[in-house]
Design a protein around this motif. Structure first.
Motif, PDB file in Angstrom:
ATOM      1  N   LEU A  28       9.255  23.458 -10.850  1.00 54.21           N
ATOM      2  CA  LEU A  28       7.854  24.238 -11.556  1.00 54.21           C
ATOM      3  C   LEU A  28       6.558  24.045 -10.200  1.00 54.21           C
ATOM      4  CD1 LEU A  28       7.832  22.413 -15.121  1.00 54.21           C
ATOM      5  CD2 LEU A  28       8.194  24.591 -14.707  1.00 54.21           C
ATOM      6  N   TRP A  29       6.973  23.430  -9.285  1.00 52.71           N
ATOM      7  CA  TRP A  29       5.298  23.523  -8.381  1.00 52.71           C
ATOM      8  C   TRP A  29       5.447  24.137  -7.525  1.00 52.71           C
ATOM      9  CZ3 TRP A  29       1.301  19.846  -7.473  1.00 52.71           C
ATOM     10  CH2 TRP A  29       1.067  20.374  -6.358  1.00 52.71           C
ATOM     11  N   HIS A  30       7.050  24.257  -7.356  1.00 48.82           N
ATOM     12  CA  HIS A  30       7.282  26.059  -6.082  1.00 48.82           C
ATOM     13  C   HIS A  30       6.559  27.463  -7.029  1.00 48.82           C
ATOM     14  CE1 HIS A  30       8.996  24.107  -2.653  1.00 48.82           C
ATOM     15  NE2 HIS A  30       9.913  23.565  -3.734  1.00 48.82           N
ATOM     16  N   LEU A  31       7.293  27.312  -8.108  1.00 47.81           N
ATOM     17  CA  LEU A  31       7.118  28.002  -8.827  1.00 47.81           C
ATOM     18  C   LEU A  31       5.114  28.704  -9.476  1.00 47.81           C
ATOM     19  CD1 LEU A  31      10.008  29.072 -11.818  1.00 47.81           C
ATOM     20  CD2 LEU A  31       9.279  30.200  -9.337  1.00 47.81           C
ATOM     21  N   LYS A  32       4.938  27.561  -8.918  1.00 46.26           N
ATOM     22  CA  LYS A  32       2.829  27.210  -9.463  1.00 46.26           C
ATOM     23  C   LYS A  32       2.029  28.267  -8.277  1.00 46.26           C
ATOM     24  CE  LYS A  32       1.215  23.678  -7.497  1.00 46.26           C
ATOM     25  NZ  LYS A  32      -0.161  23.841  -7.070  1.00 46.26           N
ATOM     26  N   ARG A  33       3.229  28.122  -6.855  1.00 45.17           N
ATOM     27  CA  ARG A  33       2.185  28.922  -5.764  1.00 45.17           C
ATOM     28  C   ARG A  33       2.619  30.460  -5.683  1.00 45.17           C
ATOM     29  NH1 ARG A  33       4.562  24.139  -1.268  1.00 45.17           N
ATOM     30  NH2 ARG A  33       2.656  23.058  -2.119  1.00 45.17           N
ATOM     31  N   LYS A  34       4.088  30.707  -6.264  1.00 42.55           N
ATOM     32  CA  LYS A  34       4.205  32.285  -6.588  1.00 42.55           C
ATOM     33  C   LYS A  34       6.016  32.952  -6.804  1.00 42.55           C
ATOM     34  CE  LYS A  34       6.845  33.626  -2.172  1.00 42.55           C
ATOM     35  NZ  LYS A  34       6.945  34.096  -0.641  1.00 42.55           N
ATOM     36  N   THR A  35       6.052  33.844  -7.493  1.00 43.76           N
ATOM     37  CA  THR A  35       7.255  33.967  -8.156  1.00 43.76           C
ATOM     38  C   THR A  35       7.910  33.857  -7.331  1.00 43.76           C
ATOM     39  OG1 THR A  35       5.980  35.636 -10.136  1.00 43.76           O
ATOM     40  CG2 THR A  35       8.072  35.867  -9.324  1.00 43.76           C
ATOM     41  N   LEU A  36       9.740  33.976  -7.011  1.00 40.55           N
ATOM     42  CA  LEU A  36      10.223  33.035  -6.509  1.00 40.55           C
ATOM     43  C   LEU A  36      12.125  33.826  -6.733  1.00 40.55           C
ATOM     44  CD1 LEU A  36       9.109  29.176  -4.987  1.00 40.55           C
ATOM     45  CD2 LEU A  36       9.426  31.819  -4.367  1.00 40.55           C
ATOM     46  N   ARG A  37      12.883  33.771  -6.085  1.00 37.05           N
ATOM     47  CA  ARG A  37      14.340  34.986  -6.165  1.00 37.05           C
ATOM     48  C   ARG A  37      14.598  33.107  -6.281  1.00 37.05           C
ATOM     49  NH1 ARG A  37      15.591  40.572  -2.906  1.00 37.05           N
ATOM     50  NH2 ARG A  37      17.454  40.065  -4.559  1.00 37.05           N
ATOM     51  N   PHE A  38      16.396  33.710  -6.654  1.00 36.73           N
ATOM     52  CA  PHE A  38      17.129  32.006  -6.854  1.00 36.73           C
ATOM     53  C   PHE A  38      17.278  31.699  -5.176  1.00 36.73           C
ATOM     54  CE2 PHE A  38      21.051  29.720  -6.424  1.00 36.73           C
ATOM     55  CZ  PHE A  38      20.608  29.508  -8.260  1.00 36.73           C
ATOM     56  N   SER A  39      17.660  32.645  -4.623  1.00 37.61           N
ATOM     57  CA  SER A  39      17.685  32.218  -3.151  1.00 37.61           C
ATOM     58  C   SER A  39      16.304  31.592  -2.609  1.00 37.61           C
ATOM     59  CB  SER A  39      18.047  33.515  -2.561  1.00 37.61           C
ATOM     60  OG  SER A  39      17.527  34.472  -2.373  1.00 37.61           O
ATOM     61  N   MET A  65       9.006  27.451 -19.655  1.00 45.16           N
ATOM     62  CA  MET A  65       8.737  27.210 -19.167  1.00 45.16           C
ATOM     63  C   MET A  65       8.646  27.812 -17.571  1.00 45.16           C
ATOM     64  SD  MET A  65       7.474  24.233 -20.293  1.00 45.16           S
ATOM     65  CE  MET A  65       6.538  23.433 -18.576  1.00 45.16           C
ATOM     66  N   VAL A  66      10.229  28.512 -17.693  1.00 49.03           N
ATOM     67  CA  VAL A  66       9.576  29.639 -17.494  1.00 49.03           C
ATOM     68  C   VAL A  66      10.566  31.078 -17.454  1.00 49.03           C
ATOM     69  CG1 VAL A  66      11.714  30.269 -15.348  1.00 49.03           C
ATOM     70  CG2 VAL A  66      10.511  28.225 -15.212  1.00 49.03           C
ATOM     71  N   HIS A  67       9.725  31.836 -16.599  1.00 51.03           N
ATOM     72  CA  HIS A  67      10.124  33.331 -17.055  1.00 51.03           C
ATOM     73  C   HIS A  67      11.274  34.176 -16.493  1.00 51.03           C
ATOM     74  CE1 HIS A  67      10.288  37.507 -18.889  1.00 51.03           C
ATOM     75  NE2 HIS A  67      10.055  38.181 -17.256  1.00 51.03           N
ATOM     76  N   ARG A  68      12.558  34.626 -16.838  1.00 52.55           N
ATOM     77  CA  ARG A  68      13.364  34.792 -15.352  1.00 52.55           C
ATOM     78  C   ARG A  68      13.085  36.611 -15.570  1.00 52.55           C
ATOM     79  NH1 ARG A  68      18.849  36.294 -16.594  1.00 52.55           N
ATOM     80  NH2 ARG A  68      20.147  36.203 -14.513  1.00 52.55           N
ATOM     81  N   LYS A  84       2.980  31.136 -19.276  1.00 48.46           N
ATOM     82  CA  LYS A  84       1.824  30.265 -20.677  1.00 48.46           C
ATOM     83  C   LYS A  84       1.731  28.287 -19.773  1.00 48.46           C
ATOM     84  CE  LYS A  84      -2.123  30.423 -23.332  1.00 48.46           C
ATOM     85  NZ  LYS A  84      -2.072  30.103 -24.699  1.00 48.46           N
ATOM     86  N   THR A  85       3.508  28.649 -21.166  1.00 48.97           N
ATOM     87  CA  THR A  85       3.284  27.274 -21.137  1.00 48.97           C
ATOM     88  C   THR A  85       3.524  26.188 -19.892  1.00 48.97           C
ATOM     89  OG1 THR A  85       4.807  27.553 -23.309  1.00 48.97           O
ATOM     90  CG2 THR A  85       4.646  25.626 -22.480  1.00 48.97           C
ATOM     91  N   GLY A  86       4.077  27.425 -18.893  1.00 52.96           N
ATOM     92  CA  GLY A  86       4.856  26.317 -18.247  1.00 52.96           C
ATOM     93  C   GLY A  86       3.498  26.168 -16.964  1.00 52.96           C
ATOM     94  N   TRP A  87       2.708  27.177 -16.994  1.00 55.46           N
ATOM     95  CA  TRP A  87       0.674  26.655 -16.695  1.00 55.46           C
ATOM     96  C   TRP A  87       0.411  25.737 -16.757  1.00 55.46           C
ATOM     97  CZ3 TRP A  87      -0.454  28.336 -11.417  1.00 55.46           C
ATOM     98  CH2 TRP A  87      -0.046  29.129 -10.930  1.00 55.46           C
ATOM     99  N   ILE A  92      -0.705  18.745 -14.521  1.00 50.24           N
ATOM    100  CA  ILE A  92       0.213  17.264 -14.685  1.00 50.24           C
ATOM    101  C   ILE A  92       1.113  17.171 -12.593  1.00 50.24           C
ATOM    102  CG2 ILE A  92       1.860  15.809 -15.234  1.00 50.24           C
ATOM    103  CD1 ILE A  92       1.243  17.187 -18.508  1.00 50.24           C
ATOM    104  N   LEU A  93       1.973  18.255 -12.767  1.00 47.23           N
ATOM    105  CA  LEU A  93       2.179  18.390 -11.588  1.00 47.23           C
ATOM    106  C   LEU A  93       1.373  17.404 -10.687  1.00 47.23           C
ATOM    107  CD1 LEU A  93       4.463  21.381 -12.015  1.00 47.23           C
ATOM    108  CD2 LEU A  93       5.456  19.047 -12.437  1.00 47.23           C
ATOM    109  N   GLU A  94      -0.012  18.299 -10.333  1.00 42.62           N
ATOM    110  CA  GLU A  94      -0.326  17.733  -9.448  1.00 42.62           C
ATOM    111  C   GLU A  94      -0.716  16.515  -9.168  1.00 42.62           C
ATOM    112  OE1 GLU A  94      -4.000  20.992 -10.290  1.00 42.62           O
ATOM    113  OE2 GLU A  94      -2.747  22.413  -9.014  1.00 42.62           O
ATOM    114  N   LEU A  95      -1.121  16.419 -10.328  1.00 43.31           N
ATOM    115  CA  LEU A  95      -1.403  14.425 -10.535  1.00 43.31           C
ATOM    116  C   LEU A  95       0.227  13.780 -10.173  1.00 43.31           C
ATOM    117  CD1 LEU A  95      -3.514  13.882 -13.978  1.00 43.31           C
ATOM    118  CD2 LEU A  95      -4.190  14.252 -12.147  1.00 43.31           C
ATOM    119  N   MET A  96       1.046  14.480 -10.378  1.00 39.99           N
ATOM    120  CA  MET A  96       2.342  13.398  -9.892  1.00 39.99           C
ATOM    121  C   MET A  96       2.346  13.221  -8.084  1.00 39.99           C
ATOM    122  SD  MET A  96       4.463  14.939 -12.607  1.00 39.99           S
ATOM    123  CE  MET A  96       6.144  13.645 -12.323  1.00 39.99           C
ATOM    124  N   CYS A  97       2.145  14.621  -7.674  1.00 39.13           N
ATOM    125  CA  CYS A  97       1.668  14.678  -6.722  1.00 39.13           C
ATOM    126  C   CYS A  97       1.158  13.955  -5.900  1.00 39.13           C
ATOM    127  CB  CYS A  97       1.712  16.104  -5.788  1.00 39.13           C
ATOM    128  SG  CYS A  97       1.512  16.748  -4.188  1.00 39.13           S
TER     129      CYS A  97
END
Length: 117
Positions: A28-39, A65-68, A84-87, A92-97
């Motif tokens: 989720l942390w990586h997907l908050k930055r941008k849409t990514l492919r599996f690889s 949480m994630v759209h494919r 939207k739910t993922g966002w 919470i992730l930012e506080l964890m970081c």
């Protein structure tokens, strides 16, 4: 046979059920930055197996949480992004970081103090 809904006692249980474990929060942390492919995700997560990444992405998708998105190309292109739910979990992730970074810094300072004495 229909699966039964877990009997949660508090909200922390629900949160950890959805984003807990070694990889889900990091995905989720990586997907908050941008849409990514599996690889692209796999390269950002050294140590994760293809099987585990697939499983975690499926669970995150199942939990909303994630759209494919699969593009009708040859070879097929699949991209993952936050819903939207993922966002909603990003703060919470930012506080964890922040907490984890402070914890690492505190450990390093303790180590340096122990070496100095």
């Amino acid at each position: 046979m229909q699966a039964t809904e877990p009997d949660y006692k508090c909200g922390v249980e629900v949160t950890l059920e959805v984003i807990g474990g070694k990889w889900k929060g990091v995905i989720l942390w990586h997907l908050k930055r941008k849409t990514l492919r599996f690889s692209q995700l796999r390269r950002r997560l050294p140590g994760v197996t293809q099987k585990m990444l697939t499983q975690q992405l499926r669970e995150l998708e199942r939990d909303g949480m994630v759209h494919r998105e699969v593009f009708p190309e040859v070879p097929p292109r699949v991209e993952y992004s936050l819903t939207k739910t993922g966002w909603e979990v990003v703060p919470i992730l930012e506080l964890m970081c922040q907490w984890g970074t402070a914890r690492l810094q505190g450990r390093q300072e303790e180590k340096e103090m122990a070496q100095a004495s």
